[in-house]
Design a protein around this motif. Structure first.
Motif, short mmCIF file in Angstrom:
data_model
loop_
_atom_site.label_atom_id
_atom_site.label_comp_id
_atom_site.label_asym_id
_atom_site.label_seq_id
_atom_site.Cartn_x
_atom_site.Cartn_y
_atom_site.Cartn_z
N THR A 39 1.00 -1.13 0.01
CA THR A 39 -0.13 -0.02 -0.19
C THR A 39 0.93 1.17 -0.19
O THR A 39 2.04 1.27 0.37
N ARG A 40 0.44 2.32 -0.47
CA ARG A 40 1.07 3.50 -0.50
C ARG A 40 1.15 4.14 0.95
O ARG A 40 2.14 4.70 1.31
N TYR A 41 -0.02 4.14 1.61
CA TYR A 41 0.05 4.52 3.13
C TYR A 41 -0.49 3.41 4.05
O TYR A 41 -0.64 2.27 3.54
N ALA A 42 -0.32 3.90 5.35
CA ALA A 42 -0.71 3.15 6.51
C ALA A 42 -2.31 3.32 6.48
O ALA A 42 -2.85 3.84 5.46
N ARG A 43 -2.78 2.91 7.71
CA ARG A 43 -4.39 2.72 7.58
C ARG A 43 -5.03 4.11 7.40
O ARG A 43 -5.99 4.29 7.19
N LEU A 44 -4.30 5.08 7.98
CA LEU A 44 -4.98 6.54 8.03
C LEU A 44 -5.31 6.83 6.61
O LEU A 44 -5.98 7.72 6.16
N VAL A 98 0.53 11.05 6.48
CA VAL A 98 -0.79 11.22 6.34
C VAL A 98 -1.10 12.40 7.17
O VAL A 98 -1.58 13.71 6.94
N THR A 99 -0.77 12.33 8.60
CA THR A 99 -0.90 13.40 9.39
C THR A 99 -0.22 14.83 9.00
O THR A 99 -0.93 15.96 9.13
N ALA A 100 0.79 14.60 8.64
CA ALA A 100 1.75 15.83 8.42
C ALA A 100 0.98 16.37 7.11
O ALA A 100 0.94 17.63 6.95
N LEU A 101 0.45 15.73 6.12
CA LEU A 101 -0.34 16.22 4.76
C LEU A 101 -1.22 17.16 5.38
O LEU A 101 -1.56 18.15 4.99
N TYR A 102 -2.18 16.56 6.26
CA TYR A 102 -3.40 17.40 6.64
C TYR A 102 -3.29 18.25 7.76
O TYR A 102 -4.08 19.08 7.47
N GLU A 103 -2.26 18.48 8.33
CA GLU A 103 -1.87 19.56 9.22
C GLU A 103 -0.72 20.42 8.63
O GLU A 103 -0.50 21.50 9.18
N ASN A 104 -0.59 20.12 7.13
CA ASN A 104 0.09 21.15 6.46
C ASN A 104 1.51 21.31 7.30
O ASN A 104 2.20 22.57 6.91
N ARG A 105 2.05 20.02 7.77
CA ARG A 105 3.52 20.34 8.13
C ARG A 105 4.50 19.71 7.13
O ARG A 105 3.93 19.01 6.20
N SER A 106 5.77 19.62 7.32
CA SER A 106 6.66 19.10 6.22
C SER A 106 6.53 17.61 6.41
O SER A 106 6.48 17.06 7.43
N ARG A 107 6.59 16.98 5.12
CA ARG A 107 6.56 15.60 5.21
C ARG A 107 7.68 15.08 4.91
O ARG A 107 7.71 13.65 4.65
N LEU A 108 8.80 15.77 4.73
CA LEU A 108 9.99 15.28 4.30
C LEU A 108 10.67 14.16 5.43
O LEU A 108 10.97 13.15 5.09
N PRO A 109 10.54 14.22 6.60
CA PRO A 109 10.90 13.27 7.60
C PRO A 109 10.33 11.80 7.53
O PRO A 109 11.07 10.78 7.36
N ALA A 110 8.99 11.84 7.22
CA ALA A 110 8.20 10.64 6.95
C ALA A 110 8.63 9.95 5.71
O ALA A 110 8.71 8.92 5.42
N ILE A 111 9.07 10.75 4.66
CA ILE A 111 9.38 10.37 3.10
C ILE A 111 10.48 9.74 3.39
O ILE A 111 10.85 8.76 2.95
N LEU A 112 11.70 10.42 3.99
CA LEU A 112 13.13 10.03 4.22
C LEU A 112 13.15 8.73 5.01
O LEU A 112 13.81 7.61 4.70
N ALA A 113 12.05 8.45 6.12
CA ALA A 113 11.92 7.35 6.81
C ALA A 113 11.44 6.20 5.99
O ALA A 113 11.90 5.01 5.96
#
Length: 388
Positions: free
Chosen positions: A37-42, A75-90
């Protein structure tokens, strides 16, 4: 070969498949499927297109192992308009383990792509020459890689490096699963060998019908995310007119900071466990959309949710909406501001019409857009490509 799991064809299980109620449903020749899957359950697309099928597919001898690429943090960072870079690197740090997971399964079920923003050659290397895979789309994802209209530098760069990624994957996929006819037409034009039209569906067990008690305020409801909430703005004049005429509110689920001036807005948080209960607070559910290449590829899932809860719907006649709504029976299709105002007034002023449409809407979902109806057909398609 093309298969449609849609409309009147999905009411019964295919010949030779086990019932979900069978006491001993697991086949001796179990098929091991990696749900990439692209995302987890959220992530709604991952949860609905793949993850919710794990339990019913197990009753057909298909054992599914989820492996999300992006975590819930993304997903949380996307909806809260925060940087998604840490999640992408992980996510990319976890990617090397994907090769071993692929080798341990018979089939890989890929939601959109294995490695976002990398050319198809990387995915060919991961999959190898012999691994069968399914490609699943619920949106016009191919537009993200520079194929949308416009000649910006970003689009030209994406088109040059990644524009052929999805067609290349399509041509190798043992099965391409799409959410609507627009996506299916695109897949066939681009070389898909075997397609399955599988709408994004609800599990009816999680959508009980809850009657709306009499109340003075006409509640127009919408469910979605902060990313899609701006689609509501096209209804601003219509909703403002209704609010001036009589007590009216716009119930917004999942976009806590979105408001429309001049319209009483009530916000409820989204959660998987409460979404049906919050939809039950609506008198009518809406899905306004512009008509463009991206929206024509959308699956219309929120309409299916409203209908599963026994609520009449109004949607723009775009893409899958035209198939999901039986215009005049389960709800209405509305194009112009006048259409929207007329149809909302009808549903506001005629409780008996709301009730009639509510019953028809629930019946339509149970027949055509429920996990209980689609899972047997999906199981049949997976077993066919596995040769079992």
């Amino acid at each position: 070969m093309s298969i449609s799991v849609h409309l009147d064809r999905i009411g019964t299980a295919p010949p030779g498949t086990a019932s979900r109620d069978d006491a001993h449903p697991i086949h001796a020749d179990t098929i091991r499927v990696l749900m990439a899957t692209r995302y987890a359950r959220l992530g709604a697309s991952s949860r609905l297109r793949l993850l919710q099928y794990a339990a019913p597919l197990a009753t057909y001898g298909i054992a599914c192992t989820p492996r999300p690429f992006l975590s819930n943090d993304y997903v949380t960072a996307l909806y809260e308009n925060r940087s998604r870079l840490p999640a992408i690197l992980a996510a990319y740090a976890r990617a090397p383990a994907l090769h071993r997971a692929i080798r341990e399964h018979d089939i890989v079920w890929i939601e959109k792509e294995l490695l976002p923003f990398l050319p198809a050659a990387f995915e060919r290397t991961l999959l190898g020459a012999d691994r069968k895979f399914i490609l699943d789309f619920d949106d016009a994802w191919f537009l993200r890689y520079g194929n949308e209209p416009g000649g910006t530098l970003r689009n030209r760069l994406l088109r040059a490096t990644l524009g052929n990624k999805f067609p290349a994957l399509l041509r190798r996929a043992a099965l391409t699963i799409v959410a609507n006819q627009t996506l299916r037409d695109w897949a066939i034009r681009n070389g898909a060998r075997n397609t399955l039209l599988l709408p994004t569906v609800v599990d009816l067990a999680h959508y009980p019908i809850t009657p709306r008690p009499p109340h003075p305020t006409f509640t127009i409801g919408w469910i979605g995310t902060p990313v899609t909430a701006p689609y509501l703005t096209r209804l601003t004049p219509t909703l403002q007119t209704l609010a001036r005429e009589s007590p009216t509110e716009l119930l917004i689920i999942g976009a806590p900071n979105f408001t429309i001036p001049g319209i009483p807005c009530r916000h409820l948080p989204w959660s998987e466990t409460t979404e049906a209960a919050t939809i039950a607070e609506m008198d009518v559910g809406i899905m306004p959309l512009p008509d463009d290449a991206w929206t024509r590829g959308k699956s219309g899932y929120k309409l299916i949710q409203y209908m599963a809860c026994g609520r009449p719907t109004i949607g723009s006649p775009v893409g899958a909406n035209t198939t999901i709504i039986d215009d005049g029976t389960t709800g209405f299709l509305a194009t112009t501001d006048t259409d929207w105002l007329t149809r909302l007034r009808q549903l506001r002023d005629t409780p008996t019409l709301r009730q009639t449409m509510s019953t028809a809407a629930r019946t339509r979902v149970a027949t055509n857009y429920a996990l209980q109806s689609t899972a047997p057909h999906l199981a049949q398609a997976i077993r066919a490509i596995a040769g079992k």
